[in-house]
Design a protein around this motif. Structure first.
Motif, PDB file in Angstrom:
ATOM      1  N   ILE A   1       0.842  -1.193   0.000  1.00 14.25           N
ATOM      2  CA  ILE A   1       0.000   0.000   0.000  1.00 14.25           C
ATOM      3  C   ILE A   1       0.879   1.247   0.000  1.00 14.25           C
ATOM      4  O   ILE A   1       1.833   1.340   0.781  1.00 14.25           O
ATOM      5  CB  ILE A   1      -0.896   0.010   1.252  1.00 14.25           C
ATOM      6  N   GLU A   2       0.570   2.226  -0.841  1.00 15.26           N
ATOM      7  CA  GLU A   2       1.202   3.541  -0.825  1.00 15.26           C
ATOM      8  C   GLU A   2       0.105   4.602  -0.734  1.00 15.26           C
ATOM      9  O   GLU A   2      -0.813   4.614  -1.558  1.00 15.26           O
ATOM     10  CB  GLU A   2       2.037   3.775  -2.082  1.00 15.26           C
ATOM     11  N   ILE A   3       0.229   5.492   0.257  1.00 14.20           N
ATOM     12  CA  ILE A   3      -0.766   6.549   0.428  1.00 14.20           C
ATOM     13  C   ILE A   3      -0.031   7.880   0.572  1.00 14.20           C
ATOM     14  O   ILE A   3       0.848   8.022   1.434  1.00 14.20           O
ATOM     15  CB  ILE A   3      -1.656   6.306   1.659  1.00 14.20           C
ATOM     16  N   LYS A   4      -0.404   8.876  -0.260  1.00 15.56           N
ATOM     17  CA  LYS A   4       0.224  10.188  -0.218  1.00 15.56           C
ATOM     18  C   LYS A   4      -0.842  11.283  -0.200  1.00 15.56           C
ATOM     19  O   LYS A   4      -1.879  11.158  -0.854  1.00 15.56           O
ATOM     20  CB  LYS A   4       1.128  10.406  -1.441  1.00 15.56           C
ATOM     21  N   ASN A   5      -0.577  12.340   0.561  1.00 11.99           N
ATOM     22  CA  ASN A   5      -1.400  13.555   0.524  1.00 11.99           C
ATOM     23  C   ASN A   5      -2.882  13.231   0.672  1.00 11.99           C
ATOM     24  O   ASN A   5      -3.728  13.658  -0.120  1.00 11.99           O
ATOM     25  CB  ASN A   5      -1.163  14.315  -0.784  1.00 11.99           C
ATOM     26  N   THR A   6      -3.194  12.490   1.713  1.00  9.49           N
ATOM     27  CA  THR A   6      -4.551  11.968   1.897  1.00  9.49           C
ATOM     28  C   THR A   6      -5.014  12.223   3.327  1.00  9.49           C
ATOM     29  O   THR A   6      -4.234  12.108   4.270  1.00  9.49           O
ATOM     30  CB  THR A   6      -4.571  10.461   1.571  1.00  9.49           C
ATOM     31  N   HIS A   7      -6.306  12.546   3.476  1.00  6.50           N
ATOM     32  CA  HIS A   7      -6.915  12.756   4.791  1.00  6.50           C
ATOM     33  C   HIS A   7      -7.926  11.651   5.035  1.00  6.50           C
ATOM     34  O   HIS A   7      -8.837  11.438   4.217  1.00  6.50           O
ATOM     35  CB  HIS A   7      -7.582  14.124   4.855  1.00  6.50           C
ATOM     36  N   ILE A   8      -7.767  10.980   6.153  1.00  7.92           N
ATOM     37  CA  ILE A   8      -8.579   9.810   6.502  1.00  7.92           C
ATOM     38  C   ILE A   8      -9.243  10.069   7.849  1.00  7.92           C
ATOM     39  O   ILE A   8      -8.577  10.448   8.806  1.00  7.92           O
ATOM     40  CB  ILE A   8      -7.691   8.551   6.589  1.00  7.92           C
TER      41      ILE A   8
ATOM     42  N   ILE B   1       3.346  -1.100   4.018  1.00 12.03           N
ATOM     43  CA  ILE B   1       2.632   0.168   3.869  1.00 12.03           C
ATOM     44  C   ILE B   1       3.628   1.330   3.913  1.00 12.03           C
ATOM     45  O   ILE B   1       4.503   1.373   4.780  1.00 12.03           O
ATOM     46  CB  ILE B   1       1.608   0.344   5.008  1.00 12.03           C
ATOM     47  N   VAL B   2       3.490   2.276   2.991  1.00 13.28           N
ATOM     48  CA  VAL B   2       4.267   3.518   3.014  1.00 13.28           C
ATOM     49  C   VAL B   2       3.290   4.689   2.990  1.00 13.28           C
ATOM     50  O   VAL B   2       2.429   4.777   2.104  1.00 13.28           O
ATOM     51  CB  VAL B   2       5.228   3.612   1.817  1.00 13.28           C
ATOM     52  N   LEU B   3       3.432   5.593   3.963  1.00 14.68           N
ATOM     53  CA  LEU B   3       2.572   6.767   4.084  1.00 14.68           C
ATOM     54  C   LEU B   3       3.421   8.021   3.972  1.00 14.68           C
ATOM     55  O   LEU B   3       4.504   8.096   4.563  1.00 14.68           O
ATOM     56  CB  LEU B   3       1.856   6.776   5.435  1.00 14.68           C
ATOM     57  N   GLU B   4       2.913   9.036   3.252  1.00 16.40           N
ATOM     58  CA  GLU B   4       3.606  10.310   3.132  1.00 16.40           C
ATOM     59  C   GLU B   4       2.587  11.445   3.118  1.00 16.40           C
ATOM     60  O   GLU B   4       1.667  11.444   2.301  1.00 16.40           O
ATOM     61  CB  GLU B   4       4.444  10.346   1.854  1.00 16.40           C
ATOM     62  N   ASN B   5       2.740  12.386   4.061  1.00 18.91           N
ATOM     63  CA  ASN B   5       1.814  13.518   4.173  1.00 18.91           C
ATOM     64  C   ASN B   5       0.368  13.036   4.306  1.00 18.91           C
ATOM     65  O   ASN B   5      -0.532  13.471   3.585  1.00 18.91           O
ATOM     66  CB  ASN B   5       1.951  14.459   2.970  1.00 18.91           C
ATOM     67  N   VAL B   6       0.162  12.148   5.233  1.00 14.85           N
ATOM     68  CA  VAL B   6      -1.163  11.580   5.502  1.00 14.85           C
ATOM     69  C   VAL B   6      -1.636  12.042   6.873  1.00 14.85           C
ATOM     70  O   VAL B   6      -0.854  12.081   7.829  1.00 14.85           O
ATOM     71  CB  VAL B   6      -1.123  10.040   5.436  1.00 14.85           C
ATOM     72  N   ILE B   7      -2.914  12.397   6.981  1.00 21.54           N
ATOM     73  CA  ILE B   7      -3.537  12.722   8.265  1.00 21.54           C
ATOM     74  C   ILE B   7      -4.594  11.671   8.548  1.00 21.54           C
ATOM     75  O   ILE B   7      -5.470  11.415   7.720  1.00 21.54           O
ATOM     76  CB  ILE B   7      -4.181  14.117   8.259  1.00 21.54           C
ATOM     77  N   ILE B   8      -4.508  11.064   9.729  1.00 25.76           N
ATOM     78  CA  ILE B   8      -5.530  10.117  10.166  1.00 25.76           C
ATOM     79  C   ILE B   8      -6.165  10.639  11.445  1.00 25.76           C
ATOM     80  O   ILE B   8      -5.484  10.835  12.450  1.00 25.76           O
ATOM     81  CB  ILE B   8      -4.942   8.709  10.392  1.00 25.76           C
ATOM     82  N   ASP B   9      -7.469  10.903  11.376  1.00 23.86           N
ATOM     83  CA  ASP B   9      -8.261  11.291  12.538  1.00 23.86           C
ATOM     84  C   ASP B   9      -9.196  10.120  12.846  1.00 23.86           C
ATOM     85  O   ASP B   9     -10.262   9.991  12.230  1.00 23.86           O
ATOM     86  CB  ASP B   9      -9.074  12.554  12.253  1.00 23.86           C
TER      87      ASP B   9
ATOM     88  N   ILE C   1       5.529  -1.073   8.257  1.00 26.62           N
ATOM     89  CA  ILE C   1       4.894   0.225   8.016  1.00 26.62           C
ATOM     90  C   ILE C   1       5.955   1.324   8.099  1.00 26.62           C
ATOM     91  O   ILE C   1       6.738   1.366   9.055  1.00 26.62           O
ATOM     92  CB  ILE C   1       3.798   0.499   9.061  1.00 26.62           C
ATOM     93  N   LYS C   2       5.962   2.232   7.107  1.00 31.15           N
ATOM     94  CA  LYS C   2       6.816   3.404   7.142  1.00 31.15           C
ATOM     95  C   LYS C   2       5.952   4.644   6.920  1.00 31.15           C
ATOM     96  O   LYS C   2       5.126   4.662   6.003  1.00 31.15           O
ATOM     97  CB  LYS C   2       7.904   3.325   6.075  1.00 31.15           C
ATOM     98  N   ALA C   3       6.157   5.656   7.742  1.00 29.05           N
ATOM     99  CA  ALA C   3       5.367   6.884   7.634  1.00 29.05           C
ATOM    100  C   ALA C   3       6.288   8.090   7.695  1.00 29.05           C
ATOM    101  O   ALA C   3       7.195   8.153   8.543  1.00 29.05           O
ATOM    102  CB  ALA C   3       4.332   6.952   8.747  1.00 29.05           C
ATOM    103  N   TYR C   4       6.039   9.066   6.804  1.00 23.90           N
ATOM    104  CA  TYR C   4       6.854  10.269   6.711  1.00 23.90           C
ATOM    105  C   TYR C   4       5.947  11.499   6.725  1.00 23.90           C
ATOM    106  O   TYR C   4       4.995  11.582   5.949  1.00 23.90           O
ATOM    107  CB  TYR C   4       7.676  10.262   5.411  1.00 23.90           C
ATOM    108  N   ASN C   5       6.224  12.437   7.634  1.00 23.44           N
ATOM    109  CA  ASN C   5       5.497  13.711   7.689  1.00 23.44           C
ATOM    110  C   ASN C   5       3.987  13.506   7.804  1.00 23.44           C
ATOM    111  O   ASN C   5       3.188  14.120   7.085  1.00 23.44           O
ATOM    112  CB  ASN C   5       5.815  14.555   6.442  1.00 23.44           C
TER     113      ASN C   5
END
Length: 246
Positions: free
Chosen positions: A120-127, A139-147, A158-162
């Motif tokens: 999974i790759e997720i970028k610039n996404t609000h969840i 999983i790789v996340l970049e500029n993701v917001i999870i509320d 899992i790797k997450a950046y910013n």
């Protein structure tokens, strides 16, 4: 690639087993599973209005498209999926999928979404929603917001950046997690997890970071956190702030 333009498609399995088709400005109206078993398709500026639109599909690209709240459980058992510049309003999306790329996507009703998926790759996404990413891996996340609470329970690799995680009980029961330049706010962070690393992160978590094996913190700031590091082993931590209690 055959194009289908400006159509209102109704009825169960309206475009079942489509092959090498591009849907442009179409509405998938009432009727379950309109694109089930489809391969090598593009969906551009369309609207999904009912359940199960993309099940058992392969090689799908989706652009500028909306899932209505009634289009629940929309993407299951599907491989090699790209979604860009779209809005997914329905819950329980993405189950047992392999190869998912999301970019510039809004998921405001993400309850029980992205379960048991991989690569999974997720970028610039609000969840927004609880239990995102349960039992998913690679999983790789970049500029993701999870509320939403309980994200990535049982996750692996899992790797997450910013990223920003406003999430109680995030990263529980995980294995191999790296977070770089992230902010996490929520109680009971990362319990029962193995091999987790935080680099330049801001953490705020009541009773966070407990029951962990192989915990690394590199130049992190920790706020409003007490009873941290209980029942942990193999801790290597550089913390730039005071911790309320350990």
């Amino acid at each position: 690639m055959e194009q289908v333009k400006n159509e209102v498609l109704v009825g169960e399995r309206a475009m079942f087993a489509s092959l090498n088709k591009e849907f442009i400005n179409c509405t998938f109206e009432d009727g379950e599973s309109p694109l089930k078993e489809s391969k090598n398709i593009k969906v551009n500026a369309c609207s999904f209005k009912w359940k199960y639109p993309l099940w058992y599909c392969n090689d799908v690209e989706v652009f500028d498209t909306t899932w209505d709240v009634t289009a629940r459980s929309g993407v299951w058992y599907t491989n090699n999926l790209v979604i860009r510049d779209s809005k997914i309003n329905a819950p329980k999306q993405f189950r047992r999928c392999n190869g998912i790329k999301l970019s510039n996507v809004e998921i405001p009703n993400a309850l029980e979404t992205m379960w048991m998926c991989q690569n999974i790759e997720i970028k610039n996404t609000h969840i927004v929603g609880d239990y995102f990413g349960m039992n998913s891996k690679n999983i790789v996340l970049e500029n993701v917001i999870i509320d939403g609470n309980y994200c990535f329970d049982g996750g692996e690799n899992i790797k997450a950046y910013n990223c920003v995680f406003n999430s109680k009980d995030s990263f529980w029961n995980c294995n191999n997690v790296e977070l770089h330049n992230c902010k996490i706010v929520g109680e009971y962070l990362a319990w029962n997890t193995k091999h987790i690393t935080f680099v330049n992160c801001n953490l705020e978590s009541l009773q966070g970071l407990c029951y962990i094996d192989d915990l690394k913190l590199v130049d992190c700031k920790i706020y409003n956190t007490n009873l941290a590091f209980e029942f942990c082993s193999n801790i290597n931590a550089t913390i730039l702030t005071k911790v309320d209690s350990i």
